[in-house]
Design a protein around this motif. Structure first.
Motif, short mmCIF file in Angstrom:
data_model
loop_
_atom_site.label_atom_id
_atom_site.label_comp_id
_atom_site.label_asym_id
_atom_site.label_seq_id
_atom_site.Cartn_x
_atom_site.Cartn_y
_atom_site.Cartn_z
N ALA A 1 -43.56 -13.43 28.94
CA ALA A 1 -43.48 -13.45 27.48
C ALA A 1 -44.47 -12.46 26.85
CB ALA A 1 -43.74 -14.86 26.96
N VAL A 2 -45.68 -12.41 27.37
CA VAL A 2 -46.69 -11.49 26.84
C VAL A 2 -46.22 -10.03 27.03
CG1 VAL A 2 -49.03 -10.61 27.18
CG2 VAL A 2 -48.62 -13.07 27.14
N GLU A 3 -45.66 -9.74 28.19
CA GLU A 3 -45.15 -8.39 28.45
C GLU A 3 -44.00 -8.06 27.50
OE1 GLU A 3 -45.08 -4.71 30.42
OE2 GLU A 3 -46.48 -6.35 30.73
N ALA A 4 -43.10 -9.01 27.31
CA ALA A 4 -41.95 -8.78 26.43
C ALA A 4 -42.39 -8.60 24.98
CB ALA A 4 -40.97 -9.94 26.54
N THR B 1 -36.14 -21.44 28.26
CA THR B 1 -37.57 -21.70 28.20
C THR B 1 -38.41 -20.43 28.28
OG1 THR B 1 -37.54 -22.16 30.59
CG2 THR B 1 -37.38 -24.03 29.10
N THR B 2 -37.89 -19.37 28.90
CA THR B 2 -38.67 -18.12 28.95
C THR B 2 -38.60 -17.39 27.61
OG1 THR B 2 -38.06 -17.96 31.30
CG2 THR B 2 -39.13 -16.06 30.32
N THR B 3 -37.44 -17.38 26.98
CA THR B 3 -37.35 -16.80 25.64
C THR B 3 -38.11 -17.65 24.62
OG1 THR B 3 -35.18 -17.89 25.47
CG2 THR B 3 -35.21 -15.52 25.97
N TRP B 4 -38.18 -18.96 24.86
CA TRP B 4 -38.98 -19.85 24.02
C TRP B 4 -40.46 -19.50 24.14
CZ3 TRP B 4 -41.97 -24.43 25.52
CH2 TRP B 4 -42.33 -25.24 24.43
N ALA B 5 -40.89 -19.18 25.37
CA ALA B 5 -42.27 -18.73 25.58
C ALA B 5 -42.53 -17.42 24.82
CB ALA B 5 -42.55 -18.55 27.07
N LEU B 6 -41.54 -16.53 24.79
CA LEU B 6 -41.67 -15.29 24.02
C LEU B 6 -41.76 -15.59 22.54
CD1 LEU B 6 -41.62 -12.27 23.50
CD2 LEU B 6 -39.12 -12.32 23.82
N ALA B 7 -40.95 -16.53 22.06
CA ALA B 7 -41.00 -16.90 20.65
C ALA B 7 -42.39 -17.39 20.26
CB ALA B 7 -39.94 -17.97 20.35
N LEU C 1 -44.48 -14.54 19.46
CA LEU C 1 -44.06 -13.77 18.29
C LEU C 1 -44.20 -14.51 16.97
CD1 LEU C 1 -40.76 -12.18 19.69
CD2 LEU C 1 -43.00 -11.08 19.48
N VAL C 2 -44.38 -15.84 17.03
CA VAL C 2 -44.30 -16.64 15.81
C VAL C 2 -45.34 -16.23 14.77
CG1 VAL C 2 -45.80 -18.52 16.63
CG2 VAL C 2 -43.97 -19.00 15.00
N ASN C 3 -46.48 -15.75 15.20
CA ASN C 3 -47.50 -15.25 14.27
C ASN C 3 -47.77 -13.76 14.49
OD1 ASN C 3 -48.20 -17.64 12.73
ND2 ASN C 3 -48.98 -18.45 14.66
N GLY C 4 -46.76 -13.08 15.02
CA GLY C 4 -46.87 -11.66 15.29
C GLY C 4 -46.30 -10.82 14.17
N PRO C 5 -45.72 -9.67 14.50
CA PRO C 5 -45.18 -8.78 13.47
C PRO C 5 -44.03 -9.43 12.70
CG PRO C 5 -44.45 -8.11 15.65
CD PRO C 5 -45.50 -9.16 15.86
N LEU D 1 -33.01 -11.87 26.73
CA LEU D 1 -32.08 -12.86 27.26
C LEU D 1 -32.63 -13.48 28.53
CD1 LEU D 1 -29.16 -13.78 26.47
CD2 LEU D 1 -28.33 -12.17 28.19
N GLY D 2 -32.64 -14.82 28.59
CA GLY D 2 -32.96 -15.51 29.83
C GLY D 2 -31.70 -15.76 30.63
#
Length: 262
Positions: free
Chosen positions: A84-87, A103-109, A112-116, A178-179
């Motif tokens: 997720a950090v890499e993505a 769950t992996t895209t959820w980890a990415l979310a 990102l939730v407080n990102g750009p 995409l997971g």
């Protein structure tokens, strides 16, 4: 622990979790990973479990079985976080991105939730809720726009089917994350849900580029429905526990392979 007791414990774990890792079993049983691998080999010969890369699963279970979100969210958390950090490093201010369910895209979310400030299109109720309510690290900033498409809900909390596919055909995304359920040299990227495969293909058609997020345990797993071939994705982000043979095959087929250090 005696061999018979270890075998019984391994079978119980596989039946309970569907898929288990060698490292987790070694810790549970208090033995070396090599001992666990030998036990799994013996149990496979007896038809009780099936070996997969780095672990074991129920025999013949992966093609159509779809684990629930709650179970999957507790597995391989360090690897999913690294991916997720890499993505997240690929996402820039103002982008319109797609986040498939999982769950992996959820980890990415969560990254990102407080990102750009971006526009997020997703077929995941969990991800939409995360952007609305925030994560455990703090409330959402409400800087991003989130579009949740409709559809029929799967056990992994993906919204799929004709309504989802129709919605995606009207959209244009910069990048899709995409997971997948499994990845294989011959079958490509797969899922155990036929409708989800169709929806994911529509997701891919709406995006300029597609990035697959898949931890090492997905290698060699084949779901019943193909999403796309290895060579049809722009990038694959996986973790550093992926075996050398798998790395070679993926590096030869996907346009770009990224290894995230867990």
């Amino acid at each position: 622990m005696l061999q018979a007791a270890r075998h019984s414990a391994i079978i119980d774990a596989v039946q309970r979790e569907r898929v288990v890792r060698v490292s987790d079993l070694a810790q549970l049983l208090g033995v070396s990973p090599m001992t666990v691998r030998r036990d799994i080999e013996a149990l496979e010969e007896a038809g009780r479990v099936e070996r997969i890369h780095g672990g074991a699963k129920l025999p013949g279970d992966a093609s159509t079985h779809e684990p629930g979100f709650e179970l999957k969210s507790t597995q391989l958390t360090a690897e999913k976080h690294a991916i997720a950090v890499e993505a997240a490093s690929l996402v820039q201010e103002g982008m319109a991105i797609g986040l498939g369910a999982g769950t992996t895209t959820w980890a990415l979310a969560k990254e990102l939730v407080n990102g750009p400030r971006i526009t997020v299109v997703t077929n995941s109720v969990r991800i939409a809720d995360l952007f609305h309510h925030g994560s455990s690290s703090g409330p959402a900033r409400f800087g991003s726009t989130v579009i949740l498409i409709g559809g029929e809900r799967t056990p992994s909390d993906a919204l799929v089917g004709p309504i989802a596919t129709s919605s995606l055909k009207q959209l244009h995304l910069d990048v899709l994350f995409l997971g997948v359920h499994g990845m294989d040299a011959h079958a490509g990227f797969t899922t155990p849900n036929l409708l989800e495969a169709e929806t994911n293909r529509a997701f891919m058609s709406s995006a300029r580029s597609t990035v697959i997020l898949a931890d090492h345990s997905k290698w060699g797993v084949v779901g019943i429905a193909s999403i796309t071939r290895l060579e049809e994705v722009d990038e694959l982000i996986t973790d550093s526990l992926l075996g050398e043979d798998a790395r070679r095959v993926l590096a030869e087929n996907v346009a770009k392979l990224r290894i995230a250090e867990a």
